[in-house]
Design an enzyme around this catalytic site. Structure first.
Site, PDB file in Angstrom:
ATOM      1  N   ASP B 176       0.840  -1.188   0.000  1.00 35.92           N
ATOM      2  CA  ASP B 176       0.000   0.000   0.000  1.00 35.92           C
ATOM      3  C   ASP B 176       0.875   1.238   0.000  1.00 35.92           C
ATOM      4  O   ASP B 176       2.008   1.216   0.488  1.00 35.92           O
ATOM      5  CB  ASP B 176      -0.884   0.056   1.254  1.00 35.92           C
ATOM      6  CG  ASP B 176      -0.061   0.285   2.503  1.00 35.92           C
ATOM      7  OD1 ASP B 176       0.587  -0.664   2.966  1.00 35.92           O
ATOM      8  OD2 ASP B 176      -0.018   1.435   2.997  1.00 35.92           O
ATOM      9  N   GLY B 318       5.325   0.266   5.173  1.00 35.79           N
ATOM     10  CA  GLY B 318       4.302  -0.114   4.221  1.00 35.79           C
ATOM     11  C   GLY B 318       4.914  -0.574   2.911  1.00 35.79           C
ATOM     12  O   GLY B 318       5.997  -1.152   2.907  1.00 35.79           O
ATOM     13  N   GLU B 319       4.189  -0.379   1.818  1.00 33.85           N
ATOM     14  CA  GLU B 319       4.629  -0.736   0.461  1.00 33.85           C
ATOM     15  C   GLU B 319       4.625  -2.240   0.211  1.00 33.85           C
ATOM     16  O   GLU B 319       4.824  -2.674  -0.916  1.00 33.85           O
ATOM     17  CB  GLU B 319       6.051  -0.217   0.155  1.00 33.85           C
ATOM     18  CG  GLU B 319       6.243   1.274   0.301  1.00 33.85           C
ATOM     19  CD  GLU B 319       7.676   1.708  -0.055  1.00 33.85           C
ATOM     20  OE1 GLU B 319       8.508   0.850  -0.401  1.00 33.85           O
ATOM     21  OE2 GLU B 319       7.939   2.927   0.000  1.00 33.85           O
ATOM     22  N   GLY B 320       4.478  -3.039   1.268  1.00 37.04           N
ATOM     23  CA  GLY B 320       4.637  -4.485   1.162  1.00 37.04           C
ATOM     24  C   GLY B 320       5.988  -4.965   1.666  1.00 37.04           C
ATOM     25  O   GLY B 320       6.316  -6.144   1.548  1.00 37.04           O
TER      26      GLY B 320
END
Lengths: 369, 369
Positions: B176, B318-320
């Site tokens: 995300d 975040g971002e994975g």
């Protein structure tokens, strides 16, 4: 002599490289500190490499040192001693857990017989035959090894490190196998950290309360019998250690001398790390704590070394399995310093924000880019 | 309708496959229970796959859903909203942290614009343009979305899951990006778990004490204003969620319907997981908690879902990124059930030992092989 040379070659982490890594982290396109423990790990890798960015390891290897233990006769484990040799065959067949994990993370596996008690067949010639003696003596009735044997086993590990690095391996993972080897590991941790035997003796592969009590009593009695001197780590190893612990200490010293990171696995690797750090304190800068073994002595050793483990999943298998799971995290920490753009280069607006609880001052400045 | 179909297709984990995995673990050449949390993880993967051994994932993909948030205007973060779009460009250039981590673990990255506020250039045509609207409305002054918009965003995530699985991806990682998106995530976690807003609101990318207090007050006020009904998760999403949270819920439902594991990243993925589980409780059987984000709402959500994270390194990006670090562990857990020999096949003597503290009975029997 070679050990003396290796110890002499071990230098502390490069402070300039560490500062450069910290400075670079602050400019990468992510909030300051948002990679948590990975940031400090990448800083340590830069310090070891002596430059920023540190190399991303691409040729990992797990070195499994295997030995047997005279203290097996004292009843510290329900597993028969023959399982040590049987597991060597399992490693060589590629069908043990460490083989599966190594395959998953792209690591090679080498198996070094530094002290198995039984004869080992190896029709395909994969085994590294470096046996110092066929198992140690029983540490509960006398010294486990002579001082010369301990030094020879350290030399085996050192030579293995040099040979592996010479073949291009750029990160070393400690592995071990040896039925009963958590007993000498506990004794080493107690002797070298000053911890209470009861606090470092664990259930190993899975023992019942009665066996655990016997095991802790054996460790405590060994400390009384051998009066180990923590300033003489070779003497401590000889009195109470295992041949694989000695060889692992040599492997770690070799990695440190070559400035190749060494990912520690469980309590065997952690006990060996204490020996290595006692011989050459700066060797600790080459160590990465792969995981927190369920064996309590591992945590005591890591705390003594000032290391925080990367993975904490309750593993208690040894073989290098916890180190293997940590390997991708170590590589990712190095890679961040290579692959990630800076705010400037990516044209991302930068905010110098950091939680108050991380820096103790409230300051948020938008920096124009 | 497609959402209804997906929900209807979601079945609980296969108890027979889980029993087979447990039984197989007991026969593998390792002490019983010695892989700790990895054993139960592999059992869950078998239950999801409906067979033992479960497939080893070889085609991982991180799906990064990106959106903007009207609540940004309320001053919940020092980062300008434009950073959302700037980071999309960074992802597409392959120079964000998630790109580095994904490269390290062999995962592809797809970036889905489900609700960015600004125009995004994408000369190479990599971006998945699935924008439902250009950012949500401000949840502190009214509903963030209409119910229809929330459903449409869920449908985006569901369609992405189906398309990725159709391309052969066999494990999905939630990612995300969205400046201010930890505020709606905290609101979702509070609404769907009943937790106190102060216990689920965190510092996100790094905010000072004053901003944190404002953020928590906004979450608390939103709960009063919207009176979210946890039995109506779409209504909760519409009132207080983000478009990326809705899409992530759809991705998770899609993975669950297809029996493909979904590795949850940080608080956005965990909040979305609560939505998915509220819509289809059995979807939880497809979830793997990748890591424990520093954001407190993530831990509250995982506890509510009964999930234990694999990695705990204080990441809050975040971002994975946390899911990517967990991926090799997930693959290793599946691989153990494929690659490891049994005591019988390897000719290793078996001892039925397990610590008393793990099974509550003292029993150690040597079994001849």
């Amino acid at each position: 002599v070679r050990l003396g040379e290796a110890m002499g070659a071990i230098r502390p982490a490069d402070a300039g490289a560490m500062a450069a890594a910290r400075e670079r982290h602050a400019r990468l396109t992510k909030p300051a500190g948002s990679l948590g423990a990975l940031e400090e790990l990448s800083v340590r890798l830069a310090g070891l490499a002596g430059g920023c960015p540190p190399p991303v390891p691409t040729r990992p290897v797990v070195a499994i040192f295997v030995g047997d233990h005279g203290v097996h006769a004292a009843g510290v484990t329900p597993w028969p001693q023959e399982v040590t040799g049987q597991m060597v065959a399992n490693f060589l067949a590629g069908t043990a857990v460490i083989n599966a994990f190594a395959r998953q993370v792209g690591a090679e596996v080498v198996v070094v017989d530094v002290g198995v008690a039984s004869r080992i067949d190896d029709p395909t010639g994969q085994l590294w035959r470096r046996r110092v003696r066929s198992g140690t003596r029983d540490l509960s009735t006398g010294p486990a090894m002579t001082r010369e044997e301990a030094l020879e086993a350290i030399g085996v590990g050192l030579a293995v490190a040099l040979e592996l690095a010479g073949r291009g391996h750029d990160v070393l993972l400690t592995g071990d196998m040896g039925i009963a080897n958590t007993t000498p590991a506990a004794a080493l941790v107690a002797a070298l950290t000053g911890a209470d035997p009861a606090d470092v003796t664990g259930r190993g592969t899975g023992i019942d309360d009665a066996t655990l009590a016997r095991k802790a009593a054996i460790v405590a009695a060994a400390l009384v019998r051998h009066r180990p001197d923590p300033t003489d780590p070779v003497g401590v190893l000889a009195a109470m250690g295992g041949l694989e612990h000695a060889a692992l200490a040599g492997l770690i010293l070799g990695g440190a001398a070559l400035r190749v990171p060494v990912i520690l696995d469980g309590v065997a690797g952690c006990a060996a790390a204490l020996v290595a750090a006692a011989l050459a304190p700066a060797a600790a800068d080459a160590m990465v704590a792969g995981h927190r073994s369920a064996e309590p002595g591992a945590s005591v050793a890591l705390a003594h070394l000032g290391l925080t483990p990367l993975v904490d999943l309750g593993l208690r298998l040894g073989e290098g399995t916890g180190a293997a799971l940590a390997l991708p995290i170590v590589a990712a920490a190095a890679r961040v310093l290579h692959d990630v753009a800076t705010f400037d280069s990516a044209g991302v607006a930068r905010v110098d924000a950091r939680p108050d609880n991380e820096r103790g001052e409230a300051s948020q400045r938008a920096v124009q880019t």
